[in-house]
Design a protein around this motif. Structure first.
Motif, PDB file in Angstrom:
ATOM      1  N   ASN A  39      -2.994  -0.346   4.949  1.00 32.72           N
ATOM      2  CA  ASN A  39      -3.496  -1.391   5.853  1.00 32.72           C
ATOM      3  C   ASN A  39      -4.287  -2.481   5.142  1.00 32.72           C
ATOM      4  O   ASN A  39      -5.030  -3.224   5.774  1.00 32.72           O
ATOM      5  N   ARG A  40      -4.117  -2.554   3.833  1.00 34.28           N
ATOM      6  CA  ARG A  40      -4.746  -3.652   3.101  1.00 34.28           C
ATOM      7  C   ARG A  40      -3.677  -4.517   2.476  1.00 34.28           C
ATOM      8  O   ARG A  40      -2.538  -4.093   2.289  1.00 34.28           O
ATOM      9  N   SER A  41      -4.040  -5.721   2.139  1.00 36.91           N
ATOM     10  CA  SER A  41      -3.104  -6.630   1.492  1.00 36.91           C
ATOM     11  C   SER A  41      -2.770  -6.096   0.099  1.00 36.91           C
ATOM     12  O   SER A  41      -3.591  -5.425  -0.522  1.00 36.91           O
ATOM     13  N   ARG A  60       2.235 -10.687  -7.035  1.00 39.36           N
ATOM     14  CA  ARG A  60       1.787 -10.556  -5.650  1.00 39.36           C
ATOM     15  C   ARG A  60       2.306 -11.720  -4.812  1.00 39.36           C
ATOM     16  O   ARG A  60       2.808 -11.529  -3.704  1.00 39.36           O
ATOM     17  N   LEU A  64       4.458 -11.953  -1.305  1.00 39.71           N
ATOM     18  CA  LEU A  64       3.898 -12.581  -0.101  1.00 39.71           C
ATOM     19  C   LEU A  64       4.808 -13.683   0.425  1.00 39.71           C
ATOM     20  O   LEU A  64       4.929 -13.885   1.632  1.00 39.71           O
ATOM     21  N   VAL A 149       5.724  -2.227   2.102  1.00 39.83           N
ATOM     22  CA  VAL A 149       4.886  -3.386   2.396  1.00 39.83           C
ATOM     23  C   VAL A 149       5.525  -4.152   3.550  1.00 39.83           C
ATOM     24  O   VAL A 149       6.729  -4.425   3.517  1.00 39.83           O
ATOM     25  N   ASP A 152       3.923  -9.143   6.471  1.00 40.76           N
ATOM     26  CA  ASP A 152       2.686  -9.904   6.233  1.00 40.76           C
ATOM     27  C   ASP A 152       2.058  -9.581   4.877  1.00 40.76           C
ATOM     28  O   ASP A 152       0.957 -10.036   4.578  1.00 40.76           O
ATOM     29  N   GLY A 153       2.737  -8.793   4.073  1.00 37.40           N
ATOM     30  CA  GLY A 153       2.203  -8.455   2.758  1.00 37.40           C
ATOM     31  C   GLY A 153       1.131  -7.377   2.796  1.00 37.40           C
ATOM     32  O   GLY A 153       0.277  -7.295   1.922  1.00 37.40           O
ATOM     33  N   LYS A 154       1.183  -6.565   3.829  1.00 39.63           N
ATOM     34  CA  LYS A 154       0.213  -5.489   3.972  1.00 39.63           C
ATOM     35  C   LYS A 154       0.880  -4.160   3.585  1.00 39.63           C
ATOM     36  O   LYS A 154       2.017  -3.898   3.991  1.00 39.63           O
TER      37      LYS A 154
END
Lengths: 180, 158
Positions: A39-41, A60, A64, A149, A152-154
Motif C-alpha cells: 500500500n505504498r508507492s 521508478r 509510474l 504494482v 497508480d504505482g502502488k
C-alpha cells in the motif's frame, strides 16, 4: 459474582487454547516477513539494462508512467527456485494487460544472459541490480520475490518464493482482481 | 602435564568463540566512534534471512549488505534514529528486535504492568479476606505470651 469465580480457570484455558489451536491449525507462516511496502508507492530506483541484452533497463518513473498493472520479479541465475518459476513468468508475459519487469539480483552479467537465452526472456524490462541495493530498497529477503504494482504505482502484493502451484494460482487470482 | 594439556586444548576450543564475529575486516570503519555506533545498531537489527539472529553476527549476504549500508548512512551523517528509520521504511518494524510502541504492540508493552496490577488486586483481596480471622487468632496478646512463654520454658529445660 463469587459463585462464578470457578469459571475463571475455564475461561483462561479457553482463551489460551484458542490461541494455541490458531497457531497450530492456521496455514499462516510465522517466519514470513511481512512486506513494509504494501500500500505504498514503489521505491525510488533506476536500473541500467543488462549489458548485451536488448531489453531496456527501467526506473521508478518508467513504471509510474505506464499507468498499467505491473509485475516486478527479482531473479538470479544462481537461484534454483527461480528456474522452477520461470515457466509461470513465461505464461504471465503472454498477458498484454500487464507489464512484467525483471530485476536481476546480484548476478554475473554473462550468467544472466545465458539464463535468458536458455529459458526465454519473459520481461519487458530487465534491470541490473548487481550491488543488491535496489533489492534492499524493495525490502526483499531473497530471490525469487515478486511484487504486484497497481495502475497508480502502488505496491499491492508481495510474494516471496517461486510462483508455482497453489501460490501461482493465488497470484493470478490477485492479479486478476487488480486488472478489473 | 596432562592437566596443562587439557587446559590448552580446552582454551583452543573456547578461544574462537569470542573472535568469531560476522563483521568482516573490510567492513570496519576507521572512525572508531562511528564504528561502535554501527555495531550498536547492527546488534539491534534482525537479519531478515536468519530472523532470530542480529545482522551483527549473521553471515548471510543481505546481512552483510545491511551492515555496509548502516556504515554508509553513518558516514553520510545520519543519526542512529535516521538509520533505524531507513531500515524500517524498507523492512518494517519486523527488522527491529525491540518493537516500538504502537497500537498493535501496546498489549505486548503493557502486559507486564497489567499482570502486576492484577497481582496487586488479588493480593489485596486475599489479605483483606484474611485479616478479620487474623485478628481473632493472633491479636490475643495473652495467647501470644503464653506461646512464647512455653517456648522459653522448653529452652530452659534443655
Amino acid at each position: 459474582m463469587r459463585r462464578f469465580v470457578f469459571l475463571v480457570p475455564l475461561a483462561l484455558s479457553l482463551i489460551i487454547g484458542t490461541f494455541s489451536v490458531w497457531g497450530l491449525l492456521n496455514d499462516r507462516n510465522p517466519s514470513e516477513v511481512p512486506s513494509a511496502l504494501i500500500n505504498r508507492s514503489i521505491p525510488k530506483f533506476n536500473l541500467s539494462p543488462l549489458p548485451g541484452l536488448r531489453t531496456p533497463g527501467f526506473s521508478r518513473d518508467n513504471l509510474l508512467n505506464l499507468k498499467k498493472v505491473s509485475v516486478i520479479n527479482f531473479f538470479a541465475s544462481w537461484c534454483l527456485p527461480c528456474r522452477a518459476e520461470h515457466q509461470s513468468l513465461i505464461e504471465l508475459s503472454q498477458n498484454n494487460e500487464i507489464v512484467l519487469a525483471g530485476i536481476n539480483y546480484k548476478d554475473i552479467n554473462k550468467d544472466a544472459l545465458d539464463w535468458l537465452t536458455e529459458l526465454g526472456n519473459p520481461y519487458t524490462y530487465v534491470g541490473d541490480d548487481f550491488s543488491g541495493r535496489t533489492g534492499i530498497d524493495w525490502g526483499i529477503t531473497g530471490v525469487p520475490e515478486t511484487f504486484i504494482v497497481n495502475r497508480d504505482g502502488k505496491v499491492v502484493h508481495r510474494f516471496s518464493g517461486p510462483l508455482v502451484g497453489v501460490k501461482f494460482k493465488e497470484f493470478k487470482e490477485l492479479l486478476t482482481l487488480e486488472l478489473r | 602435564m596432562n592437566f596443562i594439556k587439557f587446559l590448552l586444548i580446552t582454551f583452543l576450543y573456547l578461544a574462537p568463540v569470542d573472535i568469531i564475529l560476522a563483521v568482516e575486516p573490510d567492513e570496519v570503519l576507521t572512525d572508531l566512534k562511528l564504528e561502535s555506533r554501527a555495531r550498536d545498531i547492527s546488534a539491534n537489527v534482525r537479519c531478515v534471512v536468519c530472523q532470530n539472529e542480529p545482522i551483527d553476527t549473521s553471515n548471510s549476504g543481505v546481512a552483510r549488505d545491511l551492515r555496509i549500508l548502516i556504515r554508509e548512512r553513518l558516514l553520510a551523517g545520519d543519526s542512529n534514529k535516521e538509520v533505524y528509520k531507513y531500515l524500517v521504511d524498507r523492512y518494517g518494524n519486523f527488522i527491529l528486535f525491540k518493537p516500538p510502541l504502537t497500537l498493535s504492540t501496546a498489549f505486548l508493552w503493557f502486559m507486564p504492568l497489567l499482570v502486576f496490577f492484577l497481582g496487586v488486586v488479588i493480593l489485596v483481596g486475599v489479605l483483606k479476606k484474611a485479616s478479620p480471622s487474623n485478628k481473632s487468632r493472633f491479636s490475643n496478646v495473652s495467647n501470644d505470651t503464653k506461646f512464647s512463654d512455653s517456648l522459653e520454658n522448653k529452652k530452659g529445660k534443655k
